[in-house]
Scaffold this motif. Structure first.
Motif, PDB file in Angstrom:
ATOM      1  N   LYS A 125       0.720  -1.088   0.159  1.00 33.66           N
ATOM      2  CA  LYS A 125      -0.003   0.230   0.090  1.00 33.66           C
ATOM      3  C   LYS A 125       0.754   1.302  -0.111  1.00 33.66           C
ATOM      4  O   LYS A 125       0.523   2.275   0.727  1.00 33.66           O
ATOM      5  CB  LYS A 125      -0.746   0.148   1.127  1.00 33.66           C
ATOM      6  N   ASP A 127       1.074   3.481  -2.131  1.00 34.93           N
ATOM      7  CA  ASP A 127       0.338   4.501  -2.546  1.00 34.93           C
ATOM      8  C   ASP A 127      -0.200   5.411  -1.319  1.00 34.93           C
ATOM      9  O   ASP A 127      -0.621   6.573  -1.590  1.00 34.93           O
ATOM     10  CB  ASP A 127      -0.794   4.143  -3.487  1.00 34.93           C
ATOM     11  N   SER A 153      -0.456  -2.557  -4.896  1.00 37.78           N
ATOM     12  CA  SER A 153      -1.275  -3.085  -5.843  1.00 37.78           C
ATOM     13  C   SER A 153      -2.347  -2.382  -6.339  1.00 37.78           C
ATOM     14  O   SER A 153      -2.995  -2.692  -7.361  1.00 37.78           O
ATOM     15  CB  SER A 153      -2.021  -4.437  -4.966  1.00 37.78           C
ATOM     16  N   LYS A 182      -2.375  -8.903   1.148  1.00 39.19           N
ATOM     17  CA  LYS A 182      -1.586 -10.140   0.772  1.00 39.19           C
ATOM     18  C   LYS A 182      -2.432 -10.683  -0.770  1.00 39.19           C
ATOM     19  O   LYS A 182      -1.788 -11.050  -1.629  1.00 39.19           O
ATOM     20  CB  LYS A 182      -1.511 -11.251   1.631  1.00 39.19           C
ATOM     21  N   SER A 183      -3.673 -10.898  -0.599  1.00 39.85           N
ATOM     22  CA  SER A 183      -4.480 -11.402  -1.558  1.00 39.85           C
ATOM     23  C   SER A 183      -4.282 -10.524  -2.571  1.00 39.85           C
ATOM     24  O   SER A 183      -4.412 -10.829  -3.704  1.00 39.85           O
ATOM     25  CB  SER A 183      -5.998 -11.517  -1.354  1.00 39.85           C
ATOM     26  N   SER A 184      -4.420  -9.207  -2.565  1.00 39.24           N
ATOM     27  CA  SER A 184      -3.958  -8.472  -3.645  1.00 39.24           C
ATOM     28  C   SER A 184      -2.873  -8.429  -4.416  1.00 39.24           C
ATOM     29  O   SER A 184      -2.583  -8.293  -5.562  1.00 39.24           O
ATOM     30  CB  SER A 184      -4.262  -6.783  -3.063  1.00 39.24           C
TER      31      SER A 184
HETATM   32  P1  GDP Z   1      -5.207  -9.543   2.974  1.00 41.26           P
HETATM   33  O1  GDP Z   1      -6.170  -9.814   4.219  1.00 41.26           O
HETATM   34  O2  GDP Z   1      -3.901  -9.272   3.408  1.00 41.26           O
HETATM   35  O3  GDP Z   1      -5.489 -10.616   2.081  1.00 41.26           O
HETATM   36  O4  GDP Z   1      -5.526  -8.094   2.223  1.00 41.26           O
HETATM   37  P2  GDP Z   1      -6.546  -7.803   0.975  1.00 41.26           P
HETATM   38  O5  GDP Z   1      -5.752  -7.998  -0.288  1.00 41.26           O
HETATM   39  O6  GDP Z   1      -7.866  -8.576   1.188  1.00 41.26           O
HETATM   40  O7  GDP Z   1      -6.741  -6.120   1.160  1.00 41.26           O
HETATM   41  C1  GDP Z   1      -7.252  -5.801   1.993  1.00 41.26           C
HETATM   42  C2  GDP Z   1      -7.777  -4.266   1.685  1.00 41.26           C
HETATM   43  O8  GDP Z   1      -6.963  -3.287   1.469  1.00 41.26           O
HETATM   44  C3  GDP Z   1      -8.821  -4.558   0.451  1.00 41.26           C
HETATM   45  O9  GDP Z   1     -10.040  -3.297   0.957  1.00 41.26           O
HETATM   46  C4  GDP Z   1      -7.875  -3.788  -0.526  1.00 41.26           C
HETATM   47  O10 GDP Z   1      -8.756  -3.246  -1.815  1.00 41.26           O
HETATM   48  C5  GDP Z   1      -7.240  -2.918   0.137  1.00 41.26           C
HETATM   49  N1  GDP Z   1      -5.608  -2.967  -0.565  1.00 41.26           N
HETATM   50  C6  GDP Z   1      -4.899  -3.849  -0.856  1.00 41.26           C
HETATM   51  N2  GDP Z   1      -3.880  -3.520  -1.726  1.00 41.26           N
HETATM   52  C7  GDP Z   1      -4.010  -2.053  -1.601  1.00 41.26           C
HETATM   53  C8  GDP Z   1      -2.943  -0.947  -2.087  1.00 41.26           C
HETATM   54  O11 GDP Z   1      -1.841  -1.302  -2.641  1.00 41.26           O
HETATM   55  N3  GDP Z   1      -3.191   0.187  -1.789  1.00 41.26           N
HETATM   56  C9  GDP Z   1      -4.524   0.640  -1.297  1.00 41.26           C
HETATM   57  N4  GDP Z   1      -4.665   1.817  -0.697  1.00 41.26           N
HETATM   58  N5  GDP Z   1      -5.347  -0.040  -0.815  1.00 41.26           N
HETATM   59  C10 GDP Z   1      -5.048  -1.806  -0.925  1.00 41.26           C
END
Ligand code: GDP
Ligand code: ZN
Length: 301
Positions: A125, A127, A153, A182-184
């Motif tokens: 993240k 950004d 991502s 992580k999923s992203s």
């Molecule tokens: P996980 O639980 O680690 O698998 O996380 P997810 O991939 O499900 O993401 C959790 C939240 O963070 C979601 O609402 C995504 O849209 C947001 N998110 C993921 N990557 C980024 C990023 O690079 N930038 C921003 N601003 N939000 C992100």
């Protein structure tokens, strides 16, 4: 049925079947086979799991089926999730949302270090942080002994650097707190995959956990990544003396052994040659105290 054997890697489990990807499929043999195990394998009690290197025989070319006859010994074994032969643990930490907490980040890093495998830090993240603050955070991680890859991502910035890192290793697995992205990240690495991305929910800004089964996906010719986020519950070693090596910045100070005492815990004792002037020193000391109190007799530890 062809009278030949081939070697491959177990990329997924399906009920009682193993999906095996052949390293070098002989002419006319499908690259991916649905396999059962030879019964003597289970008799020996040797389980076969995702990540295992196997030898298959009794290949049925038409149905793309075979039998796993042998399993190579493992170079590593992770239990949560169960994956054999992992070579790189990628620890994903968000620069914000959820906000970067040294304490929580370190718990995941220590758990990753406990595997004894290579550890790569990803700051996700990016950004969400202005460039100067991002650089400060990267510098902080360098002080912890890591060279982080900062990526987003959302914008895609930094994703290529992680791709290259993963392509340079045989099998990588991601871990990190919920909601860090992580999923992203996996969706970016493996675009055909489309894992569900959980929205960060509620006041605690914790994401939901959305993936369960482990499957390995090829990235380039000789490397794979597990599609499942790894261990989510960090834990610490039982023996306080095993804590120090899990801090790379402390590990760097221990070769050659700088202390007068062989069992030194490096807490500024006279004769200890280890500095106490490092950022995570207080975290190390509180970790030690926690382990010492847990391992005291009569505490059931
Ligand atoms: P996980 O639980 O680690 O698998 O996380 P997810 O991939 O499900 O993401 C959790 C939240 O963070 C979601 O609402 C995504 O849209 C947001 N998110 C993921 N990557 C980024 C990023 O690079 N930038 C921003 N601003 N939000 C992100
Ligand atoms: Zn010492």
């Amino acid at each position: 049925m062809v009278d030949t054997t081939a070697t491959g890697i177990v990329v997924a489990l399906q009920a009682n079947y193993l999906e095996v990807e052949l390293h070098d499929p002989p002419e006319g043999i499908p690259g991916r086979l649905l396999c059962t195990r030879r019964t003597r394998l289970s008799h020996r009690g040797s389980s076969v799991n995702v990540g295992d290197e196997v030898c298959v025989e009794a290949i049925d070319v038409v149905q793309a089926r075979a039998v796993v006859a042998n399993v190579a010994s493992r170079t590593s074994w992770l239990t949560r999730p169960p994956v054999a032969n992992v070579s790189l643990v990628v620890v994903v930490l968000a620069v914000d949302q959820p906000s970067f907490e040294a304490d929580q980040a370190s718990r995941f890093l220590l758990t990753a270090e406990r595997t004894g495998l290579d550890v790569q830090v990803v700051l996700s993240k990016r950004d969400l942080l202005p460039p100067d603050q991002l650089e400060q955070l990267c510098e902080r991680l360098r002080g912890w002994g890591y060279e982080p890859i900062a990526l987003s991502s959302e914008t895609g910035e930094g994703v290529e650097a992680l791709k290259q890192r993963v392509k340079g290793t045989a099998l990588a697995v991601l871990c990190g707190p919920s909601g860090v992205g992580k999923s992203s990240v996996l969706n970016r690495l493996l675009p055909h995959l489309s894992l569900r991305v959980g929205a960060v929910s509620g006041r605690l800004q914790r994401g939901r956990h959305t993936t369960r089964h482990v499957e390995l996906f090829a990235m380039g010719s000789d490397s794979r990544v597990a599609d499942t986020p790894g261990f989510n519950r960090p834990d610490l070693p039982n023996d306080p003396r095993e804590l120090g090596v899990l801090f790379p910045e402390l590990r760097q100070q221990m070769d050659p052994w700088p202390c007068r005492f062989r069992d030194c815990l490096h807490r500024g004792e006279p004769g200890c040659g280890v500095s106490t002037a490092w950022e995570r020193y207080s975290l190390y000391v509180s970790g030690l105290e926690e382990l010492i109190s847990l391992s005291r007799p009569g505490r059931g530890g």
